[in-house]
Design a protein around this motif. Structure first.
Motif, PDB file in Angstrom:
ATOM      1  N   ASN A 148      64.387  45.768  64.258  1.00  0.00           N
ATOM      2  CA  ASN A 148      63.760  46.202  64.673  1.00  0.00           C
ATOM      3  C   ASN A 148      62.938  47.012  62.556  1.00  0.00           C
ATOM      4  OD1 ASN A 148      64.058  45.083  67.112  1.00  0.00           O
ATOM      5  ND2 ASN A 148      64.709  47.325  68.529  1.00  0.00           N
ATOM      6  N   GLY A 149      63.615  46.920  62.094  1.00  0.00           N
ATOM      7  CA  GLY A 149      63.457  47.712  61.487  1.00  0.00           C
ATOM      8  C   GLY A 149      63.743  48.965  60.453  1.00  0.00           C
ATOM      9  N   SER A 150      64.571  49.691  62.434  1.00  0.00           N
ATOM     10  CA  SER A 150      64.260  50.837  62.443  1.00  0.00           C
ATOM     11  C   SER A 150      64.972  51.713  61.204  1.00  0.00           C
ATOM     12  CB  SER A 150      64.407  51.942  63.352  1.00  0.00           C
ATOM     13  OG  SER A 150      63.367  51.229  64.983  1.00  0.00           O
ATOM     14  N   SER A 151      66.554  50.579  60.906  1.00  0.00           N
ATOM     15  CA  SER A 151      67.491  51.560  59.506  1.00  0.00           C
ATOM     16  C   SER A 151      67.523  49.939  58.854  1.00  0.00           C
ATOM     17  CB  SER A 151      68.262  51.444  61.020  1.00  0.00           C
ATOM     18  OG  SER A 151      69.979  51.651  60.068  1.00  0.00           O
ATOM     19  N   GLY A 152      68.638  50.385  57.981  1.00  0.00           N
ATOM     20  CA  GLY A 152      69.073  49.553  56.820  1.00  0.00           C
ATOM     21  C   GLY A 152      70.285  49.764  56.023  1.00  0.00           C
ATOM     22  N   LYS A 153      70.161  50.681  56.312  1.00  0.00           N
ATOM     23  CA  LYS A 153      71.400  51.578  55.878  1.00  0.00           C
ATOM     24  C   LYS A 153      73.026  51.113  56.007  1.00  0.00           C
ATOM     25  CE  LYS A 153      71.631  55.250  58.161  1.00  0.00           C
ATOM     26  NZ  LYS A 153      71.846  56.344  58.529  1.00  0.00           N
ATOM     27  N   LEU A 154      73.082  49.640  57.053  1.00  0.00           N
ATOM     28  CA  LEU A 154      74.154  49.038  57.131  1.00  0.00           C
ATOM     29  C   LEU A 154      73.128  47.606  57.602  1.00  0.00           C
ATOM     30  CD1 LEU A 154      75.852  51.429  59.854  1.00  0.00           C
ATOM     31  CD2 LEU A 154      76.175  51.332  57.072  1.00  0.00           C
ATOM     32  N   SER A 155      72.789  46.747  56.426  1.00  0.00           N
ATOM     33  CA  SER A 155      72.223  45.563  56.977  1.00  0.00           C
ATOM     34  C   SER A 155      73.593  44.338  56.534  1.00  0.00           C
ATOM     35  CB  SER A 155      71.667  45.076  55.156  1.00  0.00           C
ATOM     36  OG  SER A 155      72.397  45.663  53.848  1.00  0.00           O
ATOM     37  N   MET A 156      74.764  44.632  55.805  1.00  0.00           N
ATOM     38  CA  MET A 156      75.109  43.705  56.122  1.00  0.00           C
ATOM     39  C   MET A 156      76.753  43.377  57.573  1.00  0.00           C
ATOM     40  SD  MET A 156      77.238  43.933  51.873  1.00  0.00           S
ATOM     41  CE  MET A 156      75.693  43.284  50.841  1.00  0.00           C
ATOM     42  N   LEU A 157      75.625  44.273  58.361  1.00  0.00           N
ATOM     43  CA  LEU A 157      76.778  44.832  59.252  1.00  0.00           C
ATOM     44  C   LEU A 157      75.752  43.100  61.129  1.00  0.00           C
ATOM     45  CD1 LEU A 157      77.372  48.046  60.881  1.00  0.00           C
ATOM     46  CD2 LEU A 157      78.454  46.510  60.026  1.00  0.00           C
ATOM     47  N   ASN A 158      76.443  42.806  61.219  1.00  0.00           N
ATOM     48  CA  ASN A 158      76.481  41.035  62.199  1.00  0.00           C
ATOM     49  C   ASN A 158      77.551  40.873  63.159  1.00  0.00           C
ATOM     50  OD1 ASN A 158      78.444  38.842  61.432  1.00  0.00           O
ATOM     51  ND2 ASN A 158      77.398  40.058  58.913  1.00  0.00           N
ATOM     52  N   GLU A 159      77.143  40.485  63.824  1.00  0.00           N
ATOM     53  CA  GLU A 159      77.992  40.005  65.332  1.00  0.00           C
ATOM     54  C   GLU A 159      79.196  39.358  64.644  1.00  0.00           C
ATOM     55  OE1 GLU A 159      77.137  38.287  69.950  1.00  0.00           O
ATOM     56  OE2 GLU A 159      75.389  39.554  68.925  1.00  0.00           O
ATOM     57  N   PHE A 160      79.367  38.874  64.021  1.00  0.00           N
ATOM     58  CA  PHE A 160      80.285  38.012  64.192  1.00  0.00           C
ATOM     59  C   PHE A 160      81.117  38.583  63.360  1.00  0.00           C
ATOM     60  CE2 PHE A 160      82.972  35.301  60.740  1.00  0.00           C
ATOM     61  CZ  PHE A 160      83.720  34.947  61.829  1.00  0.00           C
ATOM     62  N   ASN A 161      80.333  39.758  62.468  1.00  0.00           N
ATOM     63  CA  ASN A 161      82.043  40.762  62.040  1.00  0.00           C
ATOM     64  C   ASN A 161      81.814  41.723  63.149  1.00  0.00           C
ATOM     65  OD1 ASN A 161      82.948  40.331  59.271  1.00  0.00           O
ATOM     66  ND2 ASN A 161      80.216  40.406  58.697  1.00  0.00           N
ATOM     67  N   LEU A 162      82.043  41.884  64.464  1.00  0.00           N
ATOM     68  CA  LEU A 162      81.866  43.322  64.862  1.00  0.00           C
ATOM     69  C   LEU A 162      82.777  42.041  66.005  1.00  0.00           C
ATOM     70  CD1 LEU A 162      81.592  45.135  66.978  1.00  0.00           C
ATOM     71  CD2 LEU A 162      79.989  43.999  68.098  1.00  0.00           C
ATOM     72  N   THR A 163      83.181  40.903  65.922  1.00  0.00           N
ATOM     73  CA  THR A 163      83.602  40.052  67.248  1.00  0.00           C
ATOM     74  C   THR A 163      85.317  40.271  65.789  1.00  0.00           C
ATOM     75  OG1 THR A 163      82.258  38.582  67.380  1.00  0.00           O
ATOM     76  CG2 THR A 163      84.765  38.092  68.046  1.00  0.00           C
ATOM     77  N   VAL A 164      85.117  40.152  64.752  1.00  0.00           N
ATOM     78  CA  VAL A 164      86.351  39.887  63.530  1.00  0.00           C
ATOM     79  C   VAL A 164      87.025  41.271  64.063  1.00  0.00           C
ATOM     80  CG1 VAL A 164      87.737  39.427  61.589  1.00  0.00           C
ATOM     81  CG2 VAL A 164      84.908  37.947  62.990  1.00  0.00           C
ATOM     82  N   THR A 165      86.292  42.241  62.926  1.00  0.00           N
ATOM     83  CA  THR A 165      86.551  43.741  63.495  1.00  0.00           C
ATOM     84  C   THR A 165      87.474  43.814  64.687  1.00  0.00           C
ATOM     85  OG1 THR A 165      84.978  44.337  61.862  1.00  0.00           O
ATOM     86  CG2 THR A 165      85.898  45.960  63.581  1.00  0.00           C
ATOM     87  N   ILE A 166      87.047  43.745  65.964  1.00  0.00           N
ATOM     88  CA  ILE A 166      87.367  44.306  67.273  1.00  0.00           C
ATOM     89  C   ILE A 166      88.685  43.326  67.451  1.00  0.00           C
ATOM     90  CG2 ILE A 166      87.343  43.919  70.201  1.00  0.00           C
ATOM     91  CD1 ILE A 166      83.810  44.837  69.215  1.00  0.00           C
TER      92      ILE A 166
END
Length: 394
Positions: free
Chosen positions: A179-197
């Motif tokens: 939504n453009g409300s943040s931009g500090k953590l632009s490299m986070l994504n759902e695939f990385n979330l899955t792998v990190t979990i």
């Protein structure tokens, strides 16, 4: 390299294998979430205590019968990290969760083999390597499917203002970015979330549960040391309540026993691989840029120059002349450097609470362990299967 996007052959993905700015963002964000939920801090003690009491109840049901402690230990420890990641705990009898735990155990045991395929990918195309690679990928895909289903369920009822767990916090950050409300953590994504979990679940379950498995074995094999632990806990805590973190200063010998368990077990024989960013020289040895460096934690913990009679279980190594605990720099069960285990503080808290509670409640005896064998393909150092009896001390 990356093969199937859900498979095991991933580099630069998840908080463990990421590097550079991606790693900085992933690690920083996960640590912020841990801080928010009090992970590894004193206020998280109640949550671990609740799970420890469930573990005690489960073992007490056996009424001193001989049993293999592996399943109950894995279930108890996993529920702690799962409560942070998934926002819930699972009953010991939950068949779906047993399936998940089994996949996590298999993935942990496959870690060394996975590294081989990552760094020498040509092996996957050789006749003997294809079958092995297929088996590794199958386990990884099933584990990914389990995690993906949970993430999908979280997305259905996500409240970006109120987070139940790590998944909610991560998904909220992704939505803010969209939504453009943040931009500090632009490299986070759902695939990385899955792998990190997946990485956090395996690391947060396998290592601590495995250490406790060794702990129960060493107590059965060393009844005099176990009695010393019982006596110290009884004197410092009494019999009317379970040990607390506040009791730790009065449990110096017990702390030393835990440290010796970690040294003797050395469950992580090797550290996480590091890439050399530029050519450097260490003690006369030149390490070229791009080379992979792997620390040998096992060798450090078994070095006779550091630990006289390294094969003997001697908690006194970690006590000074006044009986106070000495935290030696040479003990590195969580590795070292900037990539030291993300959950070190949580793991230390879990080990202390689970171990002291078990020692407060039970006398461990009757191990049928016949000695250990070494597997060159498992990263985690597992003892051979054994059974013990947990005799209630009351």
């Amino acid at each position: 390299m990356a093969l199937d996007h859900r498979g095991t052959q991933q580099t630069q993905q998840g908080v463990v294998f990421a590097s550079g700015e991606r790693w900085n963002q992933e690690r920083r964000f996960i640590l912020e979430i841990f801080k928010k939920f009090g992970v590894g801090r004193s206020k998280f003690e109640d949550q671990i205590e609740t799970e420890s009491k469930c573990l005690i109840e489960e073992i007490a049901k056996l009424k001193g019968e001989q049993f293999d402690p592996n399943h109950v230990l894995v279930n108890a420890v996993s529920n702690v990290i799962v409560s942070v990641i998934f926002g819930k705990r699972y009953e010991y009898s939950d068949e779906r969760f047993k399936y998940f735990l089994d996949l996590g155990t298999q993935q942990a045991k496959n870690s060394i083999t996975n590294f081989v395929f990552i760094f020498v990918p040509v092996i996957a195309h050789l006749p003997f390597g294809k079958q092995i690679h297929t088996g590794l990928t199958d386990v990884a895909l099933k584990l990914t499917d389990f995690v993906s289903e949970i993430i999908k369920n979280h997305k259905r009822d996500l409240d970006t203002e109120s987070h139940r767990d790590l998944i909610d916090a991560y998904l909220s950050e992704l939505r803010f970015n969209e939504n453009g409300s943040s931009g500090k953590l632009s490299m986070l994504n759902e695939f990385n979330l899955t792998v990190t979990i997946k990485q956090m679940f395996i690391a947060g379950t396998d290592t601590t549960a495995l250490t406790l498995r060794w702990a129960m074995l060493y107590m059965a094999l060393n009844p005099t040391i176990q009695k010393n632990v019982h006596d110290e806990i009884d004197e410092a805590v009494g019999r009317n309540r379970l040990p607390k973190l506040a009791d730790k200063p009065n449990l110096q010998y017990t702390q030393a026993v835990l440290l010796e368990i970690q040294r003797m077990a050395s469950i992580s024989r090797l550290g996480v691989p590091h890439g050399c960013t530029k050519t450097t020289t260490v003690r006369g040895v030149t390490i070229p840029e791009g080379f992979i460096v792997v620390s040998n934690l096992w060798a450090v913990h078994r070095d006779p120059d550091l630990w006289p009679e390294p094969w003997k279980f001697k908690p006194e190594r970690f006590l000074d002349d006044n009986g106070q605990v000495v935290n030696r720099d040479e003990l590195i069960p969580f590795s070292t450097g900037r990539r030291i285990c993300l959950g070190e503080s949580l793991a230390r808290m879990e080990l202390y609470i689970f171990f002291t509670h078990l020692m407060h409640q039970f006398r461990i005896e009757g191990s049928n362990w016949k000695g250990d064998t070494v597997s060159i393909v498992d990263q985690g150092r597992n003892p051979n299967d054994y059974k013990i009896r947990a005799i209630h001390r009351d």
